[in-house]
Design a protein around this motif. Structure first.
Motif, PDB file in Angstrom:
ATOM      1  N   ALA A   1      17.095 -47.481   7.712  1.00 47.58           N
ATOM      2  CA  ALA A   1      17.910 -46.560   8.512  1.00 47.58           C
ATOM      3  C   ALA A   1      18.867 -47.376   9.374  1.00 47.58           C
ATOM      4  O   ALA A   1      18.531 -48.444   9.872  1.00 47.58           O
ATOM      5  CB  ALA A   1      17.025 -45.681   9.389  1.00 47.58           C
ATOM      6  N   GLY A   2      20.063 -46.853   9.539  1.00 51.84           N
ATOM      7  CA  GLY A   2      21.070 -47.588  10.311  1.00 51.84           C
ATOM      8  C   GLY A   2      21.977 -48.424   9.450  1.00 51.84           C
ATOM      9  O   GLY A   2      22.902 -49.063   9.947  1.00 51.84           O
ATOM     10  N   THR A   3      21.721 -48.427   8.122  1.00 55.28           N
ATOM     11  CA  THR A   3      22.583 -49.158   7.190  1.00 55.28           C
ATOM     12  C   THR A   3      23.080 -48.206   6.104  1.00 55.28           C
ATOM     13  O   THR A   3      22.588 -47.082   5.960  1.00 55.28           O
ATOM     14  CB  THR A   3      21.843 -50.322   6.509  1.00 55.28           C
ATOM     15  OG1 THR A   3      20.972 -49.801   5.487  1.00 55.28           O
ATOM     16  CG2 THR A   3      21.035 -51.127   7.526  1.00 55.28           C
ATOM     17  N   ASN A   4      24.039 -48.690   5.318  1.00 54.28           N
ATOM     18  CA  ASN A   4      24.581 -47.889   4.225  1.00 54.28           C
ATOM     19  C   ASN A   4      23.615 -47.720   3.059  1.00 54.28           C
ATOM     20  O   ASN A   4      23.922 -47.056   2.078  1.00 54.28           O
ATOM     21  CB  ASN A   4      25.883 -48.514   3.717  1.00 54.28           C
ATOM     22  CG  ASN A   4      25.693 -49.946   3.223  1.00 54.28           C
ATOM     23  OD1 ASN A   4      24.659 -50.572   3.457  1.00 54.28           O
ATOM     24  ND2 ASN A   4      26.701 -50.477   2.543  1.00 54.28           N
ATOM     25  N   GLN A   5      22.415 -48.320   3.154  1.00 55.74           N
ATOM     26  CA  GLN A   5      21.416 -48.195   2.099  1.00 55.74           C
ATOM     27  C   GLN A   5      20.522 -46.969   2.275  1.00 55.74           C
ATOM     28  O   GLN A   5      19.763 -46.618   1.373  1.00 55.74           O
ATOM     29  CB  GLN A   5      20.552 -49.463   2.043  1.00 55.74           C
ATOM     30  CG  GLN A   5      21.335 -50.742   1.792  1.00 55.74           C
ATOM     31  CD  GLN A   5      22.102 -50.709   0.486  1.00 55.74           C
ATOM     32  OE1 GLN A   5      21.534 -50.459  -0.575  1.00 55.74           O
ATOM     33  NE2 GLN A   5      23.413 -50.947   0.560  1.00 55.74           N
ATOM     34  N   TYR A   6      20.604 -46.329   3.427  1.00 55.20           N
ATOM     35  CA  TYR A   6      19.758 -45.157   3.714  1.00 55.20           C
ATOM     36  C   TYR A   6      20.625 -43.900   3.703  1.00 55.20           C
ATOM     37  O   TYR A   6      21.667 -43.848   4.368  1.00 55.20           O
ATOM     38  CB  TYR A   6      19.086 -45.326   5.072  1.00 55.20           C
ATOM     39  CG  TYR A   6      18.325 -44.100   5.541  1.00 55.20           C
ATOM     40  CD1 TYR A   6      17.201 -43.645   4.855  1.00 55.20           C
ATOM     41  CD2 TYR A   6      18.733 -43.394   6.673  1.00 55.20           C
ATOM     42  CE1 TYR A   6      16.506 -42.518   5.281  1.00 55.20           C
ATOM     43  CE2 TYR A   6      18.045 -42.282   7.115  1.00 55.20           C
ATOM     44  CZ  TYR A   6      16.933 -41.842   6.412  1.00 55.20           C
ATOM     45  OH  TYR A   6      16.245 -40.729   6.835  1.00 55.20           O
ATOM     46  N   HIS A   7      20.167 -42.892   2.952  1.00 58.84           N
ATOM     47  CA  HIS A   7      20.963 -41.675   2.794  1.00 58.84           C
ATOM     48  C   HIS A   7      20.192 -40.411   3.169  1.00 58.84           C
ATOM     49  O   HIS A   7      20.562 -39.313   2.737  1.00 58.84           O
ATOM     50  CB  HIS A   7      21.467 -41.574   1.352  1.00 58.84           C
ATOM     51  CG  HIS A   7      22.223 -42.783   0.898  1.00 58.84           C
ATOM     52  ND1 HIS A   7      23.472 -43.117   1.385  1.00 58.84           N
ATOM     53  CD2 HIS A   7      21.882 -43.777   0.029  1.00 58.84           C
ATOM     54  CE1 HIS A   7      23.882 -44.250   0.827  1.00 58.84           C
ATOM     55  NE2 HIS A   7      22.935 -44.675   0.003  1.00 58.84           N
ATOM     56  N   GLY A   8      19.131 -40.560   3.956  1.00 61.73           N
ATOM     57  CA  GLY A   8      18.392 -39.395   4.403  1.00 61.73           C
ATOM     58  C   GLY A   8      17.016 -39.276   3.776  1.00 61.73           C
ATOM     59  O   GLY A   8      16.667 -39.991   2.833  1.00 61.73           O
ATOM     60  N   GLY A   9      16.229 -38.349   4.337  1.00 58.14           N
ATOM     61  CA  GLY A   9      14.851 -38.176   3.917  1.00 58.14           C
ATOM     62  C   GLY A   9      13.928 -38.806   4.940  1.00 58.14           C
ATOM     63  O   GLY A   9      14.148 -39.944   5.364  1.00 58.14           O
ATOM     64  N   MET A  10      12.907 -38.055   5.360  1.00 63.18           N
ATOM     65  CA  MET A  10      12.053 -38.559   6.435  1.00 63.18           C
ATOM     66  C   MET A  10      10.719 -37.806   6.470  1.00 63.18           C
ATOM     67  O   MET A  10      10.671 -36.597   6.214  1.00 63.18           O
ATOM     68  CB  MET A  10      12.784 -38.390   7.774  1.00 63.18           C
ATOM     69  CG  MET A  10      12.030 -38.861   8.988  1.00 63.18           C
ATOM     70  SD  MET A  10      13.019 -38.587  10.489  1.00 63.18           S
ATOM     71  CE  MET A  10      11.798 -39.040  11.741  1.00 63.18           C
ATOM     72  N   TYR A  11       9.656 -38.529   6.781  1.00 59.49           N
ATOM     73  CA  TYR A  11       8.376 -37.887   7.068  1.00 59.49           C
ATOM     74  C   TYR A  11       8.415 -37.401   8.507  1.00 59.49           C
ATOM     75  O   TYR A  11       8.549 -38.185   9.448  1.00 59.49           O
ATOM     76  CB  TYR A  11       7.220 -38.869   6.871  1.00 59.49           C
ATOM     77  CG  TYR A  11       6.790 -39.024   5.432  1.00 59.49           C
ATOM     78  CD1 TYR A  11       5.865 -38.152   4.869  1.00 59.49           C
ATOM     79  CD2 TYR A  11       7.325 -40.030   4.631  1.00 59.49           C
ATOM     80  CE1 TYR A  11       5.486 -38.279   3.539  1.00 59.49           C
ATOM     81  CE2 TYR A  11       6.959 -40.172   3.302  1.00 59.49           C
ATOM     82  CZ  TYR A  11       6.031 -39.286   2.764  1.00 59.49           C
ATOM     83  OH  TYR A  11       5.663 -39.416   1.443  1.00 59.49           O
TER      84      TYR A  11
END
Length: 296
Positions: A259-269
């Motif tokens: 999270a906080g980078t362009n590699q994360y696009h959402g989704g979370m527990y």
């Protein structure tokens, strides 16, 4: 890459270069340097002699006194270079800037950990800060010196990169003292969340933090992570193992790591066992935090 001066790494010397070599010897031959970090004493010399014998040297060539070839061989395996320039009596601090890990020092974990490491290394190599998280990272860029020293103490005792320790502390407790890094429960009474039943006093934050981090000792070793490590792929993989691999069952990138980078696009527990693909984690993950921490 960190550079060690040969003249600094000799019996009787005390400096940061010795500490770098001690950490490498801890991995190579099992040196316990906790009683004399940064001091080239008898235990370090005996460990270095063991390293020399491991290289096939014998007799006077395995006397525990570092030579250029044997020290370079150690550096090639544990990510430091060797200089023959003049020494210094001033303790040196290992560089914390992320670099590309030489293939000789790169870990090769097997099974699932190996697959996760390969995936996370590719993501870390292309990770760029998501502008939406800039303000959230101010807590990292403005960490007080006293807290940095506390992070460094935990990192030394757990032999993990300070940037990784800072990231886990942020994710688990927003850099607050008085809690278990195991799960965020308050110190001073047994934990009620998994792992349950752990107890440390309120004044034992550092001890509790080290205990939490040591639960992943086998993962740490497989990833060749130590205090001077700068491998962001290994840090992301350790963090994911620490938090759990649940995101992979949903084909989602772990926000704990990215999270906080362009590699994360959402989704979370949003709760234990409750995953929502439409929820976005607003807290930066380990890679973004480590990148910011290593700038200062």
């Amino acid at each position: 890459m960190t550079t060690v001066k040969l003249v600094n790494v000799q019996p009787g010397k005390k400096n940061g270069d010795v500490l770098i070599v001690q950490k490498a010897l801890a991995e190579a031959v099992g040196l316990d340097y906790s009683s004399g970090p940064g001091t080239f004493g008898p235990k370090t010399r005996a460990a270095y002699a063991k390293w020399q014998r491991k290289l096939g040297l014998q007799g006077a060539d395995a006397d525990g006194v570092p030579g250029l070839k044997s020290l370079r061989a150690l550096g090639q395996k544990y990510d430091f270079s060797v200089s023959t320039a003049g020494g210094t009596s001033t303790p040196t601090k290992p560089s914390t800037r992320p670099t590309t890990t030489p293939s000789s020092a790169r870990p090769h974990p097997r099974g699932r950990l190996g697959r996760v490491y390969a995936d996370n290394s590719k993501k870390a190599a292309h990770a760029k800060l998501d502008r939406r998280y800039v303000s959230k990272l101010t807590a990292i860029s403005h960490i007080r010196p006293t807290k940095r020293r506390q992070i460094d103490e935990i990192a030394h005792k757990a032999d993990l990169p300070p940037a990784l320790v800072a990231g886990i502390w942020y994710r688990e407790a927003s850099l607050a003292n008085g809690v278990y890094l195991h799960n965020g429960d308050p110190l001073g009474k047994p934990t009620t969340h998994v792992p349950k039943g752990i107890f440390f006093r309120k004044d034992q934050f550092v001890e509790a933090a080290v205990d939490a981090l040591k639960e992943k000792r086998s993962t740490q070793r497989a990833l060749k992570l130590h205090y001077s490590s700068k491998d962001l792929g290994a840090m992301a993989t350790y963090a994911e193992a620490y938090n759990g691999y649940g995101y992979r069952t949903h084909c989602s990138t772990s926000p704990y790591a990215f999270a906080g980078t362009n590699q994360y696009h959402g989704g979370m527990y949003v709760a234990d066992g409750v995953y929502r693909s439409s929820t976005f984690d607003g807290r930066p993950g380990i890679v973004a935090i480590a990148q910011e921490y290593m700038k200062h």
